[in-house]
Design a protein around this motif. Sequence first.
Motif, PDB file in Angstrom:
ATOM      1  N   LEU A 231       0.827  -1.129  -0.013  1.00 13.00           N
ATOM      2  CA  LEU A 231       0.039  -0.005   0.089  1.00 13.00           C
ATOM      3  C   LEU A 231       0.798   1.177  -0.048  1.00 13.00           C
ATOM      4  O   LEU A 231       1.822   1.355   0.658  1.00 13.00           O
ATOM      5  CB  LEU A 231      -1.055  -0.042   1.267  1.00 13.00           C
ATOM      6  CG  LEU A 231      -1.847   1.208   1.482  1.00 13.00           C
ATOM      7  CD1 LEU A 231      -2.818   1.491   0.565  1.00 13.00           C
ATOM      8  CD2 LEU A 231      -2.340   1.083   2.927  1.00 13.00           C
TER       9      LEU A 231
ATOM     10  N   VAL B  16      -2.207   0.001  -4.583  1.00  7.27           N
ATOM     11  CA  VAL B  16      -2.464  -1.353  -3.997  1.00  7.27           C
ATOM     12  C   VAL B  16      -2.019  -2.277  -4.731  1.00  7.27           C
ATOM     13  O   VAL B  16      -2.367  -2.479  -5.811  1.00  7.27           O
ATOM     14  CB  VAL B  16      -4.289  -1.355  -3.644  1.00  7.27           C
ATOM     15  CG1 VAL B  16      -4.251  -2.884  -2.846  1.00  7.27           C
ATOM     16  CG2 VAL B  16      -4.793  -0.406  -2.842  1.00  7.27           C
ATOM     17  N   ASP B  17      -0.575  -2.892  -4.049  1.00  5.87           N
ATOM     18  CA  ASP B  17      -0.186  -4.023  -4.696  1.00  5.87           C
ATOM     19  C   ASP B  17       0.423  -3.645  -6.047  1.00  5.87           C
ATOM     20  O   ASP B  17       0.370  -4.432  -6.967  1.00  5.87           O
ATOM     21  CB  ASP B  17      -0.935  -5.407  -4.652  1.00  5.87           C
ATOM     22  CG  ASP B  17      -0.258  -6.564  -4.912  1.00  5.87           C
ATOM     23  OD1 ASP B  17       0.977  -6.603  -4.382  1.00  5.87           O
ATOM     24  OD2 ASP B  17      -0.653  -7.567  -5.283  1.00  5.87           O
TER      25      ASP B  17
ATOM     26  N   CYS C 267      -4.777   3.018  -8.068  1.00  5.62           N
ATOM     27  CA  CYS C 267      -6.261   3.072  -7.844  1.00  5.62           C
ATOM     28  C   CYS C 267      -7.300   4.187  -7.666  1.00  5.62           C
ATOM     29  O   CYS C 267      -8.305   4.138  -7.775  1.00  5.62           O
ATOM     30  CB  CYS C 267      -6.578   2.156  -6.615  1.00  5.62           C
ATOM     31  SG  CYS C 267      -5.742   0.497  -6.588  1.00  5.62           S
TER      32      CYS C 267
ATOM     33  N   GLU D 261      -8.681  -7.882  -1.832  1.00 10.29           N
ATOM     34  CA  GLU D 261      -7.445  -7.280  -1.475  1.00 10.29           C
ATOM     35  C   GLU D 261      -7.322  -6.805  -0.017  1.00 10.29           C
ATOM     36  O   GLU D 261      -6.260  -6.489   0.559  1.00 10.29           O
ATOM     37  CB  GLU D 261      -6.558  -6.472  -2.365  1.00 10.29           C
ATOM     38  CG  GLU D 261      -6.480  -7.209  -3.716  1.00 10.29           C
ATOM     39  CD  GLU D 261      -5.666  -8.438  -3.867  1.00 10.29           C
ATOM     40  OE1 GLU D 261      -4.989  -8.628  -2.749  1.00 10.29           O
ATOM     41  OE2 GLU D 261      -5.419  -8.849  -4.879  1.00 10.29           O
ATOM     42  N   ILE D 262      -8.535  -6.152   0.230  1.00 13.04           N
ATOM     43  CA  ILE D 262      -8.403  -5.238   1.684  1.00 13.04           C
ATOM     44  C   ILE D 262      -9.714  -5.823   2.682  1.00 13.04           C
ATOM     45  O   ILE D 262     -10.767  -6.249   2.256  1.00 13.04           O
ATOM     46  CB  ILE D 262      -8.908  -3.937   1.277  1.00 13.04           C
ATOM     47  CG1 ILE D 262      -7.958  -3.397   0.272  1.00 13.04           C
ATOM     48  CG2 ILE D 262      -8.817  -2.881   2.319  1.00 13.04           C
ATOM     49  CD1 ILE D 262      -8.268  -2.196  -0.392  1.00 13.04           C
TER      50      ILE D 262
END
Length: 233
Positions: free
Chosen positions: A13, A75-76, A80, A95-96
């Motif tokens: 992140l 994110v990764d 985003c 993912e979250i």
Amino acid sequence: MNDQVRTSGQPVLELVDVGRHFLQGENQISILDGANFTLQTGETVALVAPSGTGKSTLLHLAGLLERPDEGDVIVDGEACGHLGDDRRTAIRRSEIGFVYQFHHLLPEFTALENIMMPQLITGLSKADAKERAAQLLDYMRIGHRADHRPSELSGGEQQRVAIARAVANAPLILLADEPTGNLDPETAGYVFEALDALVRQSGLSAVIATHNHDLASLMDRRVTLMDGKVVEV
């Protein structure tokens, strides 16, 4: 519970020069202003700041629940901040994981069913979802409460179910906003201990907002918010 520990050469992140502003009458109020933050794989970070400084806003941005006015959220490795809603929803789902101060469990479903729900939404079979939900409840030491509805659980038990639900889909990132804020000190300590053990055992990366400095001290790193920026403590 046998989650595969994920490893990566890049942060899971990143907030890059993030700004978030609101209008109050004719005045612009800056909650975040050029904020930068990085969360590494397997790292636990405590976000410790007074109420009203933007903790929840930061977590909402990190969790793709809000969009930044400036900058980006990565994110990764995927930027985003300006993705379409469908893609942002898909990333949140896979993912979250989120834990809030209030458990937000569905009252008509049992503890087991609450944890199964996000797994079923992603297409996991009912049998597999039930097996994983039972494993998580056992890990949180409340397997014997699997068939109880939220109203039949104590506050600490409800929050442990909420934590189990948040990690049911084996996310990369766990975001928690005052997860023990509604609990008495003894119960808060026990719930936080269970949360910390779960995060470390599963290789999750976590950002946990808390007012409790004793709990924050158990984490890898502590940050605060100052003048709209993320600052190391």
